[in-house]
Motif scaffolding. Structure first.
Motif, short mmCIF file in Angstrom:
data_model
loop_
_atom_site.label_atom_id
_atom_site.label_comp_id
_atom_site.label_asym_id
_atom_site.label_seq_id
_atom_site.Cartn_x
_atom_site.Cartn_y
_atom_site.Cartn_z
N ARG A 194 0.87 -1.18 0.00
CA ARG A 194 0.00 0.00 0.00
C ARG A 194 0.90 1.22 0.00
O ARG A 194 1.94 1.23 0.67
CB ARG A 194 -0.89 0.04 1.23
CG ARG A 194 -1.99 -0.97 1.19
CD ARG A 194 -2.99 -0.69 2.32
NE ARG A 194 -3.91 -1.79 2.43
CZ ARG A 194 -5.10 -1.82 1.86
NH1 ARG A 194 -5.50 -0.79 1.15
NH2 ARG A 194 -5.88 -2.86 2.00
N CYS A 195 0.49 2.25 -0.70
CA CYS A 195 1.31 3.45 -0.81
C CYS A 195 1.67 3.98 0.58
O CYS A 195 0.80 4.12 1.44
CB CYS A 195 0.58 4.52 -1.61
SG CYS A 195 1.57 6.01 -1.83
N CYS A 244 2.30 6.87 1.57
CA CYS A 244 1.80 8.22 1.91
C CYS A 244 0.49 8.16 2.68
O CYS A 244 0.08 9.14 3.28
CB CYS A 244 1.65 9.07 0.66
SG CYS A 244 0.10 8.84 -0.21
N SER A 289 -3.73 3.58 -2.07
CA SER A 289 -3.57 2.88 -3.35
C SER A 289 -2.64 1.69 -3.17
O SER A 289 -1.75 1.69 -2.32
CB SER A 289 -3.06 3.83 -4.43
OG SER A 289 -1.77 4.28 -4.14
N GLU A 290 -2.90 0.65 -3.95
CA GLU A 290 -2.13 -0.59 -3.86
C GLU A 290 -1.32 -0.79 -5.12
O GLU A 290 -1.72 -0.38 -6.21
CB GLU A 290 -3.07 -1.77 -3.66
CG GLU A 290 -3.86 -1.69 -2.37
CD GLU A 290 -4.84 -2.83 -2.22
OE1 GLU A 290 -5.07 -3.59 -3.19
OE2 GLU A 290 -5.39 -2.97 -1.12
N TRP A 321 6.45 5.85 -6.93
CA TRP A 321 5.08 5.36 -7.09
C TRP A 321 4.20 6.45 -7.67
O TRP A 321 4.17 7.57 -7.16
CB TRP A 321 4.55 4.90 -5.74
CG TRP A 321 3.13 4.45 -5.76
CD1 TRP A 321 2.09 5.04 -5.10
CD2 TRP A 321 2.59 3.35 -6.47
NE1 TRP A 321 0.94 4.35 -5.35
CE2 TRP A 321 1.22 3.31 -6.21
CE3 TRP A 321 3.14 2.39 -7.33
CZ2 TRP A 321 0.38 2.34 -6.76
CZ3 TRP A 321 2.31 1.43 -7.87
CH2 TRP A 321 0.95 1.42 -7.58
N CYS A 344 -1.44 8.50 -6.11
CA CYS A 344 -0.74 9.75 -5.77
C CYS A 344 0.65 9.68 -6.37
O CYS A 344 0.92 8.83 -7.20
CB CYS A 344 -0.65 9.89 -4.25
SG CYS A 344 0.43 8.64 -3.51
N ARG A 345 1.52 10.55 -5.93
CA ARG A 345 2.93 10.49 -6.33
C ARG A 345 3.77 10.45 -5.07
O ARG A 345 3.64 11.30 -4.19
CB ARG A 345 3.30 11.70 -7.17
CG ARG A 345 2.54 11.76 -8.47
CD ARG A 345 3.28 12.60 -9.47
NE ARG A 345 2.67 12.86 -10.74
CZ ARG A 345 2.12 12.00 -11.57
NH1 ARG A 345 2.01 10.76 -11.23
NH2 ARG A 345 1.63 12.35 -12.73
N TRP A 346 4.63 9.41 -4.97
CA TRP A 346 5.48 9.25 -3.80
C TRP A 346 6.81 8.68 -4.27
O TRP A 346 6.86 7.83 -5.17
CB TRP A 346 4.83 8.30 -2.80
CG TRP A 346 5.57 8.18 -1.51
CD1 TRP A 346 5.41 8.98 -0.42
CD2 TRP A 346 6.59 7.25 -1.17
NE1 TRP A 346 6.26 8.60 0.58
CE2 TRP A 346 7.01 7.52 0.14
CE3 TRP A 346 7.20 6.21 -1.85
CZ2 TRP A 346 7.99 6.80 0.79
CZ3 TRP A 346 8.18 5.48 -1.21
CH2 TRP A 346 8.57 5.78 0.10
N TRP A 375 9.33 2.41 5.27
CA TRP A 375 9.31 3.32 4.12
C TRP A 375 9.83 4.68 4.56
O TRP A 375 9.43 5.20 5.60
CB TRP A 375 7.89 3.47 3.60
CG TRP A 375 7.33 2.23 2.96
CD1 TRP A 375 6.52 1.32 3.54
CD2 TRP A 375 7.58 1.78 1.64
NE1 TRP A 375 6.22 0.32 2.65
CE2 TRP A 375 6.85 0.59 1.46
CE3 TRP A 375 8.32 2.27 0.56
CZ2 TRP A 375 6.87 -0.13 0.26
CZ3 TRP A 375 8.31 1.57 -0.63
CH2 TRP A 375 7.61 0.38 -0.77
#
Length: 60
Positions: free
Chosen positions: A4-5, A7, A11-12, A42, A46-48, A57
């Motif tokens: 999972r993100c 952040c 999202s997966e 990612w 989102c953006r990470w 993480w």
């Protein structure tokens, strides 16, 4: 590796391990405290961008 993100957006995603074609990651083989290289960028819900090191993480 499914994840999972980090952040918190929920999202997966999946990260393939080498020797899969690029993009793919090296894994240290530790299921309890995984480390991946290189960094993970990612762009799911989102953006990470960051690192998975010793099971934690860390954003860049």
């Amino acid at each position: 590796m499914a994840f999972r993100c980090p952040c918190g957006c929920g999202s997966e995603g999946n990260l393939p391990f080498r020797p899969e074609p690029s993009p793919s990651w090296n894994w240290n083989g530790n299921e309890a405290s995984p480390t991946l290289t290189p960094s993970v960028r990612w762009v799911g819900g989102c953006r990470w961008h960051g690192w998975l090191t010793d099971g934690e993480w860390r954003a860049c």
